[in-house]
Design an enzyme around this catalytic site. Structure first.
Site, PDB file in Angstrom:
ATOM      1  N   HIS A 105      68.758  38.288   8.500  1.00 37.98           N
ATOM      2  CA  HIS A 105      69.768  38.831   9.410  1.00 37.98           C
ATOM      3  C   HIS A 105      70.965  39.282   8.578  1.00 37.98           C
ATOM      4  O   HIS A 105      71.414  38.563   7.686  1.00 37.98           O
ATOM      5  CB  HIS A 105      70.193  37.762  10.419  1.00 37.98           C
ATOM      6  N   HIS A 150      78.942  45.200   8.340  1.00 33.75           N
ATOM      7  CA  HIS A 150      78.947  44.525   9.630  1.00 33.75           C
ATOM      8  C   HIS A 150      80.094  45.094  10.449  1.00 33.75           C
ATOM      9  O   HIS A 150      81.257  44.830  10.160  1.00 33.75           O
ATOM     10  CB  HIS A 150      79.107  43.019   9.449  1.00 33.75           C
TER      11      HIS A 150
END
Length: 581
Positions: A105, A150
């Site tokens: 992830h 992100h």
């Protein structure tokens, strides 16, 4: 190295049983391998290989072993708890949906989820450890280039092209089985086309890139047929609302706030800001890159796991949404995962890069249980242990009961299928892998198995910054991780003042689903201050555990094997009727 450690009484008795006049022949060793070590097909060549590995010892006799040499074999590299061969053991010709896949992830982050840097280094490390699913979040960068970061955080960015080149270089060094790249795509159509054109994905991977064609896949190909192939998985192109710098527009911000109110912070963590009312844009080059079409859950919970006989796809759920769904839709989830892929990802509040219990996903057939690989802790160790199976290739075949036409009901109470007996004899190697004053500056260490609350600080040799590791009540030294009914833990007594601790203690664990169980072992050194020291850990998939007396290597917090530190343990996996108590 092991000369100071006395063989346990069990080892002495077994040596006597399989030797004559104080020495063991090749045939005696072969019988020991077959009758005690569970190697039913052991041959004289197997025994001879062990003899050959001990030729460097002065005590070695050409055709016989004495007790010391026999004990050294038991503590040697040929006597591991899993097969010493790194070869694949599972059938790899079934569709991808029939396998658990080692999944990362936010694979590019070096530390926490809010402010750490993005880099190709975590991607390289993950691939070298056998991870087969890499996640990249795509955003518009300066000068209209495509970057990975992100979104909506203070994390740094790295160019997409650098990530793709790193994947190309390291994808198949640890395993030749396929690598899936999941794109969390936040690009407008112009940059989607740029990603697809010859300067990016297609040119980088060339013939390594798997393209299924324009027709939907009726079923996924097998890992065997996809060896050394790279697959792209993302949602088909949609029009996004975003500003030039990648920040959400006012409208998408409102959508995000609504998601928070609905307890869907996972949507924010994944950068979810699709505006479904906008028509799908035609970016054919980009669409043709996509081997595995992805989707987010829509509408009522009952609709999430609807299947389409004409197409297979990937569904993504946060850990909270999975838990919500499993309470009422367990059978539907398993039926869905028999043909389609299910990816589970950490909730957005795990900003310290902690992880969750993977067995909720695995028990329901989820192939891609995505983990943060930046830190360490119990759950990440379990993930590493699960994927030590099948030669560490990154793919583990799902148990048959998750693939049966008569769909498994995970809410059912199951009978005990196996009983695992674990007898921990002793441990060696700490004095070689740790400085003399590492545990205690004044006396030898006090090794034990004990529940303790441990805060895992960064070690001096750790180069990953801005990470907080799992802060939790640590389980006992000997534990079973698995389905809820199988979870159990136990502990040993403390062995005081010894670099060569001897426990000689046995534990029994009842298993209803041994196919999904992982044995977790952790050694702790007692400190009079109450701040107990970490002494090593390992996790072993019970489905591939070799019975008998085995040398069990221990690993550091990051899952890297120590050079010398190991435990001597006997394993027995019995049917319930074989166990008298």
């Amino acid at each position: 190295m092991h000369r100071l450690l006395e063989p346990p009484e069990d080892v002495k008795k077994l040596f006597q049983n399989y030797s004559q006049n104080g020495t063991m022949s090749i045939d005696g060793l072969r019988k020991f391998l077959s009758e005690v070590q569970g190697q039913n097909n052991a041959t004289e060549d197997d025994a001879q290989a062990i003899f050959d590995s001990l030729k460097h010892l002065n005590i070695f006799q050409r055709k016989e072993l004495d007790l010391d040499a026999f004990f050294r074999y038991l503590l040697g590299d040929l006597n591991t708890p899993l097969s010493p061969s790194s070869s694949v053991q599972h059938d790899m010709t079934a569709p991808l949906a029939h396998y658990f896949m080692y999944t990362g992830h936010n694979s590019y982050l070096t530390g926490n989820q809010l402010s750490s840097e993005s880099s190709v280094e975590p991607i390289k490390k993950a691939l070298l450890k056998g991870v087969r699913v890499i996640e990249l979040d795509l955003w518009r960068g300066q000068n209209n280039n495509v970057v990975v970061r992100h979104g909506r955080t203070l994390t740094g960015s790295v160019e997409l092209l650098k990530c793709l080149l790193a994947i190309k270089e390291f994808a198949f060094q640890a395993s030749e089985y396929p690598v899936v790249i999941t794109f969390e795509d936040h690009l407008l159509a112009d940059l989607q086309a740029k990603v697809a054109e010859v300067t990016m994905v297609a040119k980088t991977f060339g013939g390594m890139l798997y393209r299924p064609g324009t027709d939907p896949l009726l079923k996924f190909p097998s890992p065997e047929s996809l060896k050394k192939k790279v697959l792209i998985s993302t949602k088909p192109p949609k029009k996004y609302l975003e500003t030039q710098d990648g920040k959400p527009s006012q409208k998408s911000t409102k959508s995000s706030k609504k998601g928070q109110e609905d307890d869907d912070e996972d949507e924010i963590a994944e950068g979810e800001h699709l505006q479904e009312e906008y028509e799908e844009m035609k970016v054919p080059e980009y669409r043709h890159l996509i081997a595995i079409h992805a989707m987010k859950p829509k509408g009522a919970l009952g609709n999430w796991f609807s299947t389409d006989e004409k197409e297979v796809r990937r569904l993504s759920l946060s850990e909270q949404k999975l838990e919500k769904a499993t309470s009422t839709r367990g059978i539907d989830i398993i039926r869905f995962t028999q043909r389609n892929l299910l990816r589970i990802y950490p909730k957005g509040t795990r900003i310290t890069s902690s992880n969750y219990d993977p067995f909720v996903g695995w028990t329901h057939g989820a192939q891609m249980v995505a983990f943060n690989m930046q830190g360490y802790g119990k759950h990440l160790w379990i993930m590493q242990g699960m994927f030590r199976a099948n030669g560490g290739c990154g793919y583990v075949k799902k148990p048959d009961f998750l693939l049966s036409e008569q769909v498994f009901d995970p809410s059912m109470q199951l009978p005990v299928k196996k009983i695992l007996k674990v007898k921990i004899y002793s441990g060696v190697g700490w004095h070689l892998d740790f400085p003399n004053t590492h545990f205690d500056p004044y006396s030898p260490p006090d090794f034990f198995f004990k529940n303790a609350t441990l805060d895992f600080p960064l070690l001096e040799q750790d180069h990953v910054k801005n990470v907080t590791y799992d802060n939790q009540l640590m389980d006992s030294q000997v534990a079973i991780a698995g389905v809820q009914a199988d979870k159990a833990e136990d502990k040993t007594n403390v062995v005081n003042n010894s670099w060569l601790p001897e426990w000689n203690e046995e534990f029994k664990f009842k298993l209803t689903v041994p196919e999904l169980a992982v044995l977790r072992i952790k050694v702790v050194e007692q400190d009079i201050s109450g701040n107990n020291d970490f002494g090593g850990q390992t996790c072993l998939p019970i489905s591939e555990l070799r019975t008998g007396i085995r040398a069990v290597p221990l690993h550091n917090r990051r899952g890297e094997k120590y050079k010398n530190t190991e435990l001597l343990i006997k394993f027995d996996l019995l049917d319930p009727e074989e166990c008298s108590d």
